[in-house]
Design a protein around this motif. Sequence first.
Motif, PDB file in Angstrom:
ATOM      1  N   GLU A  16       0.848  13.836  -5.142  1.00 59.11           N
ATOM      2  CA  GLU A  16       1.033  15.193  -4.643  1.00 59.11           C
ATOM      3  C   GLU A  16       2.143  15.198  -3.583  1.00 59.11           C
ATOM      4  N   PRO A  17       3.247  15.930  -3.823  1.00 53.65           N
ATOM      5  CA  PRO A  17       4.379  15.924  -2.883  1.00 53.65           C
ATOM      6  C   PRO A  17       4.014  16.315  -1.457  1.00 53.65           C
ATOM      7  N   GLN A  18       3.116  17.266  -1.276  1.00 53.73           N
ATOM      8  CA  GLN A  18       2.769  17.683   0.088  1.00 53.73           C
ATOM      9  C   GLN A  18       2.041  16.565   0.830  1.00 53.73           C
ATOM     10  N   ARG A  19       1.292  15.755   0.122  1.00 50.83           N
ATOM     11  CA  ARG A  19       0.622  14.629   0.782  1.00 50.83           C
ATOM     12  C   ARG A  19       1.644  13.579   1.204  1.00 50.83           C
ATOM     13  N   ARG A  20       2.659  13.376   0.386  1.00 49.77           N
ATOM     14  CA  ARG A  20       3.725  12.447   0.789  1.00 49.77           C
ATOM     15  C   ARG A  20       4.430  12.968   2.032  1.00 49.77           C
ATOM     16  N   GLU A  21       4.646  14.275   2.101  1.00 50.72           N
ATOM     17  CA  GLU A  21       5.286  14.868   3.280  1.00 50.72           C
ATOM     18  C   GLU A  21       4.429  14.653   4.523  1.00 50.72           C
ATOM     19  N   ILE A  22       3.127  14.769   4.380  1.00 53.27           N
ATOM     20  CA  ILE A  22       2.222  14.513   5.511  1.00 53.27           C
ATOM     21  C   ILE A  22       2.383  13.084   5.983  1.00 53.27           C
ATOM     22  N   LEU A  23       2.414  12.135   5.048  1.00 53.00           N
ATOM     23  CA  LEU A  23       2.566  10.728   5.425  1.00 53.00           C
ATOM     24  C   LEU A  23       3.886  10.494   6.153  1.00 53.00           C
ATOM     25  N   VAL A  24       4.947  11.158   5.709  1.00 49.76           N
ATOM     26  CA  VAL A  24       6.242  11.016   6.384  1.00 49.76           C
ATOM     27  C   VAL A  24       6.135  11.502   7.827  1.00 49.76           C
ATOM     28  N   LEU A  25       5.505  12.643   8.039  1.00 46.06           N
ATOM     29  CA  LEU A  25       5.357  13.163   9.402  1.00 46.06           C
ATOM     30  C   LEU A  25       4.507  12.225  10.261  1.00 46.06           C
ATOM     31  N   GLU A  56      -9.852   9.779   2.592  1.00 49.63           N
ATOM     32  CA  GLU A  56     -10.793   9.174   1.649  1.00 49.63           C
ATOM     33  C   GLU A  56     -10.219   7.956   0.937  1.00 49.63           C
ATOM     34  N   VAL A  57      -8.898   7.914   0.761  1.00 49.07           N
ATOM     35  CA  VAL A  57      -8.287   6.761   0.087  1.00 49.07           C
ATOM     36  C   VAL A  57      -7.725   5.752   1.083  1.00 49.07           C
ATOM     37  N   GLY A  58      -7.951   5.992   2.364  1.00 50.31           N
ATOM     38  CA  GLY A  58      -7.567   5.030   3.384  1.00 50.31           C
ATOM     39  C   GLY A  58      -6.126   5.072   3.840  1.00 50.31           C
ATOM     40  N   LEU A  59      -5.457   6.208   3.666  1.00 47.39           N
ATOM     41  CA  LEU A  59      -4.063   6.320   4.089  1.00 47.39           C
ATOM     42  C   LEU A  59      -3.909   6.995   5.449  1.00 47.39           C
ATOM     43  N   VAL A  60      -4.955   7.661   5.899  1.00 46.90           N
ATOM     44  CA  VAL A  60      -4.908   8.400   7.146  1.00 46.90           C
ATOM     45  C   VAL A  60      -6.162   8.094   7.958  1.00 46.90           C
ATOM     46  N   THR A  61      -5.969   7.958   9.261  1.00 48.85           N
ATOM     47  CA  THR A  61      -7.086   7.800  10.186  1.00 48.85           C
ATOM     48  C   THR A  61      -7.240   9.089  10.972  1.00 48.85           C
ATOM     49  N   VAL A  62      -8.397   9.261  11.568  1.00 49.64           N
ATOM     50  CA  VAL A  62      -8.637  10.433  12.412  1.00 49.64           C
ATOM     51  C   VAL A  62      -9.425   9.980  13.632  1.00 49.64           C
ATOM     52  N   ARG A  63      -9.070  10.565  14.772  1.00 47.63           N
ATOM     53  CA  ARG A  63      -9.818  10.270  15.994  1.00 47.63           C
ATOM     54  C   ARG A  63      -9.927  11.549  16.817  1.00 47.63           C
ATOM     55  N   ARG A  69      -8.736  16.928  16.697  1.00 48.13           N
ATOM     56  CA  ARG A  69      -8.741  15.688  15.935  1.00 48.13           C
ATOM     57  C   ARG A  69      -7.286  15.314  15.667  1.00 48.13           C
ATOM     58  N   LEU A  70      -6.958  14.072  15.955  1.00 50.53           N
ATOM     59  CA  LEU A  70      -5.597  13.593  15.723  1.00 50.53           C
ATOM     60  C   LEU A  70      -5.589  12.712  14.489  1.00 50.53           C
ATOM     61  N   TYR A  71      -4.646  12.983  13.615  1.00 51.02           N
ATOM     62  CA  TYR A  71      -4.505  12.233  12.373  1.00 51.02           C
ATOM     63  C   TYR A  71      -3.349  11.261  12.503  1.00 51.02           C
ATOM     64  N   GLY A  72      -3.561  10.061  11.996  1.00 56.68           N
ATOM     65  CA  GLY A  72      -2.531   9.038  12.062  1.00 56.68           C
ATOM     66  C   GLY A  72      -2.384   8.329  10.731  1.00 56.68           C
ATOM     67  N   LEU A  73      -1.274   7.678  10.552  1.00 56.90           N
ATOM     68  CA  LEU A  73      -0.978   6.945   9.328  1.00 56.90           C
ATOM     69  C   LEU A  73      -1.650   5.572   9.356  1.00 56.90           C
ATOM     70  N   ASP A  74      -2.271   5.198   8.254  1.00 54.11           N
ATOM     71  CA  ASP A  74      -2.770   3.835   8.068  1.00 54.11           C
ATOM     72  C   ASP A  74      -2.013   3.270   6.873  1.00 54.11           C
ATOM     73  N   ALA A  75      -0.831   2.736   7.149  1.00 53.21           N
ATOM     74  CA  ALA A  75       0.069   2.278   6.087  1.00 53.21           C
ATOM     75  C   ALA A  75      -0.511   1.116   5.290  1.00 53.21           C
ATOM     76  N   SER A  76      -1.522   0.439   5.810  1.00 55.89           N
ATOM     77  CA  SER A  76      -2.109  -0.666   5.043  1.00 55.89           C
ATOM     78  C   SER A  76      -2.692  -0.162   3.725  1.00 55.89           C
ATOM     79  N   GLY A  77      -3.053   1.106   3.673  1.00 61.91           N
ATOM     80  CA  GLY A  77      -3.561   1.687   2.436  1.00 61.91           C
ATOM     81  C   GLY A  77      -2.507   1.795   1.351  1.00 61.91           C
ATOM     82  N   LEU A  78      -1.236   1.635   1.739  1.00 62.17           N
ATOM     83  CA  LEU A  78      -0.143   1.708   0.759  1.00 62.17           C
ATOM     84  C   LEU A  78       0.167   0.343   0.135  1.00 62.17           C
ATOM     85  N   ARG A  79      -0.546  -0.704   0.541  1.00 59.57           N
ATOM     86  CA  ARG A  79      -0.280  -2.045  -0.005  1.00 59.57           C
ATOM     87  C   ARG A  79      -0.299  -2.101  -1.527  1.00 59.57           C
ATOM     88  N   PRO A  80      -1.294  -1.505  -2.178  1.00 56.08           N
ATOM     89  CA  PRO A  80      -1.287  -1.555  -3.650  1.00 56.08           C
ATOM     90  C   PRO A  80      -0.046  -0.892  -4.254  1.00 56.08           C
TER      91      PRO A  80
END
Length: 120
Positions: A16-25, A56-63, A69-80
């Motif tokens: 989904e392109p919008q999800r990729r845009e979120i990851l970029v931000l 849910e797929v482990g690409l974003v964290t929340v605290r 709530r602050l959302y952050g990137l968990d790039a380790s989920g991109l390993r596969p």
Amino acid sequence: MARAATTSDAFNAIAEPQRREILVLLRFGERPVTDLARNLGMTQPQASKHLRVLREVGLVTVREAGRQRLYGLDASGLRPVHAWVGGFERFWNESFGRLDDYVQELKRERQEGPHDGDDR
């Protein structure tokens, strides 16, 4: 018949392109959902839905940070994804190598000028 979930792994989630845009931000640091929604021109509920999938797929964290709530990137989920794309590295390197050889040949021909029998 119920539809199968299409976001069960990182590959499907980032389709989904919008999800990729979120990851970029999120590469630049944690952000609240309202900031992400504003930057992407979507509503807060739309952004929240995408963030839920990415979480849910482990690409974003929340605290929790105060009332937001602050959302952050968990790039380790991109390993596969990285591992799979890396399998094509040899192909691309060879392709670019052939392209470079061809460009160098064209440059040499241009520097040598017209060939015999070429009366331009």
